[in-house]
Design an enzyme around this catalytic site. Structure first.
Site, PDB file in Angstrom:
ATOM      1  N   HIS A  94      10.463  21.037  -5.190  1.00 59.21           N
ATOM      2  CA  HIS A  94      11.280  20.753  -4.005  1.00 59.21           C
ATOM      3  C   HIS A  94      11.553  19.253  -3.863  1.00 59.21           C
ATOM      4  O   HIS A  94      11.062  18.604  -2.947  1.00 59.21           O
ATOM      5  CB  HIS A  94      10.567  21.302  -2.768  1.00 59.21           C
ATOM      6  CG  HIS A  94      11.323  21.179  -1.493  1.00 59.21           C
ATOM      7  ND1 HIS A  94      12.705  21.119  -1.415  1.00 59.21           N
ATOM      8  CD2 HIS A  94      10.886  21.088  -0.194  1.00 59.21           C
ATOM      9  CE1 HIS A  94      13.078  21.019  -0.151  1.00 59.21           C
ATOM     10  NE2 HIS A  94      11.987  20.979   0.606  1.00 59.21           N
ATOM     11  N   CYS A 154      15.971  18.503   4.440  1.00 52.18           N
ATOM     12  CA  CYS A 154      15.823  19.288   3.214  1.00 52.18           C
ATOM     13  C   CYS A 154      17.095  20.037   2.844  1.00 52.18           C
ATOM     14  O   CYS A 154      17.173  20.628   1.761  1.00 52.18           O
ATOM     15  CB  CYS A 154      14.662  20.268   3.355  1.00 52.18           C
ATOM     16  SG  CYS A 154      13.060  19.472   3.559  1.00 52.18           S
TER      17      CYS A 154
END
Length: 397
Positions: free
Chosen positions: A344, A81
């Site tokens: 996200h 991420c």
């Protein structure tokens, strides 16, 4: 000239629910990079090196071909991420090291609907196998629950047990970030929910309700990173924002000590990266005005308050009691809406954070503007683990 580095252009797409828009990686790259180049006032043929990040696309060169084919080195970046921030880190390193005067960082992602998995593929070794072993040694693992909410939810449970935070503290973070995103046209969600809406939303993994969890998303973001010489030669001082400090940290043995869920989800790496980035920038957390923080789940935002030094260990929830992390408080955390509400798309997240903080320091964030913002901090973590922390300041000639 020095080896100072600056962001002179940022751009992004709106973050979208997966499948809601008929586009692919080259389309989203063209839009995000085009916006960044327009913001910089720099044509694509000025870019000397590019770093294109995604977790699932793995098509750095191809994604940029719709923007331009100039024969420059293009590297694909993949770092969980923290992929977008890693692309930014590499672009800065190239400029800072004198390999280029103008580099591009791009992050993009097309994701599947549903909860993010644990990275299990053909290999028996996964990016988070250490983390899962440590987590399951310290907590009962519920096989019917999604892994990521469970990992961060367990960190929240540990904090509640050790330090007295409550489900209401985590719900407040979700409420705050959704409220902030109302004024962000790039956010996946722009709905203002009541505190009760957030608290009583469907439970994903106690204490995390659905409105405290980041959604899967499609989208892209980009930044143009340049040298001081480039800023000077092109007269870009008014729009340039300095990357005054930037560090990426990875796990140490302490990440898995005592089977602590808080450590497993990145407390130590966040602490290490923040300390080194702030040391390089010659600032303390007290100097920071605005923060884009990796709130993949509300529990992680609270824990990261402590890792960044905003509160002592075990005291992060006191900042919530004091409303210290929203407008009118000591810091404004996630004015964009954060991952919880902005969305996200894994590879794009770090560069979307960069874009938000660049706009904030230019005073161009519209209704989201943090009054008098002069120092900004970005925190972007990916389990496996990589944590990137960057410190930004307005440029001065």
């Amino acid at each position: 000239m020095t080896n100072r580095t600056f962001v002179v252009g940022v751009g992004m797409t709106k973050f979208e629910k997966p499948g809601s828009r008929d586009w692919d990686y080259p389309d989203m790259a063209k839009e995000a990079v085009g916006n960044a180049l327009q913001d910089a006032g720099v044509p694509y043929d000025k870019i000397e090196m590019a770093y294109a990040g995604s977790m699932y696309g793995s098509m750095g060169q191809r994604a940029l071909y719709e923007t331009g084919m100039t024969g420059i080195p293009v590297m694909t970046v993949m770092n969980a991420c923290a992929t977008g921030s890693s692309a930014l880190f590499l672009a800065r390193q190239a400029v800072r090291g004198g390999l280029a005067d103008c580099a591009l960082a791009l992050g993009m992602e097309k994701m599947k609907k549903g909860s993010l998995g644990a990275g299990v593929g053909e290999s028996k070794v996964t990016i988070i196998d250490h983390h899962l072993r440590s987590m399951t040694a310290g907590r009962e693992w519920e096989l019917d629950k999604a892994p990521m909410p469970q990992m961060f939810g367990n960190a929240g449970r540990e904090h509640m047990e050790k330090y007295g935070s409550t489900p209401e503290h985590y719900a407040w973070i979700g409420w705050k970030n959704h409220k902030h995103s109302v004024n962000n046209p790039y956010a996946q969600f722009q709905t203002e929910y009541s505190f009760e809406d957030v608290k009583n939303a469907p439970m994903i993994f106690d204490p995390l309700t659905k409105l405290q969890c980041s959604p899967t998303s499609d989208g892209a973001a980009a930044a143009v990173v340049v040298s001081e010489r480039f800023v000077d030669e092109h007269g870009l001082w008014d729009q340039a924002v300095e990357i005054a400090g930037h560090h990426i940290a990875t796990d140490t043995p302490e990440s898995f000590a005592d089977n602590s869920s808080i450590q497993v989800v990145g407390f130590g790496v966040s602490q290490l990266a923040a300390r080194k980035a702030m040391d390089e920038a010659q600032v303390s957390i007290e100097d920071v005005d605005v923060i884009e923080l990796h709130d993949c789940f509300s529990a992680n935002e609270l824990i990261t308050y402590e890792a960044l030094g905003m509160a002592g260990v075990g005291e992060g929830h006191k900042l919530i009691d004091d409303k210290a992390t929203t407008y009118g408080g000591k810091w404004v955390v996630n004015p964009s809406g954060g991952l919880i509400s902005k969305g996200h798309p894994l590879g794009a997240t770090g560069l979307a954070q960069c874009a938000e903080l660049t706009w904030q320091l230019r005073g161009k964030a519209g209704k989201r503007q943090v009054e008098g913002a002069r120092v900004a901090l970005q925190h972007n973590i990916g389990l496996g683990s990589a944590c990137a922390v960057a410190v930004y300041k307005p440029a001065s000639a």
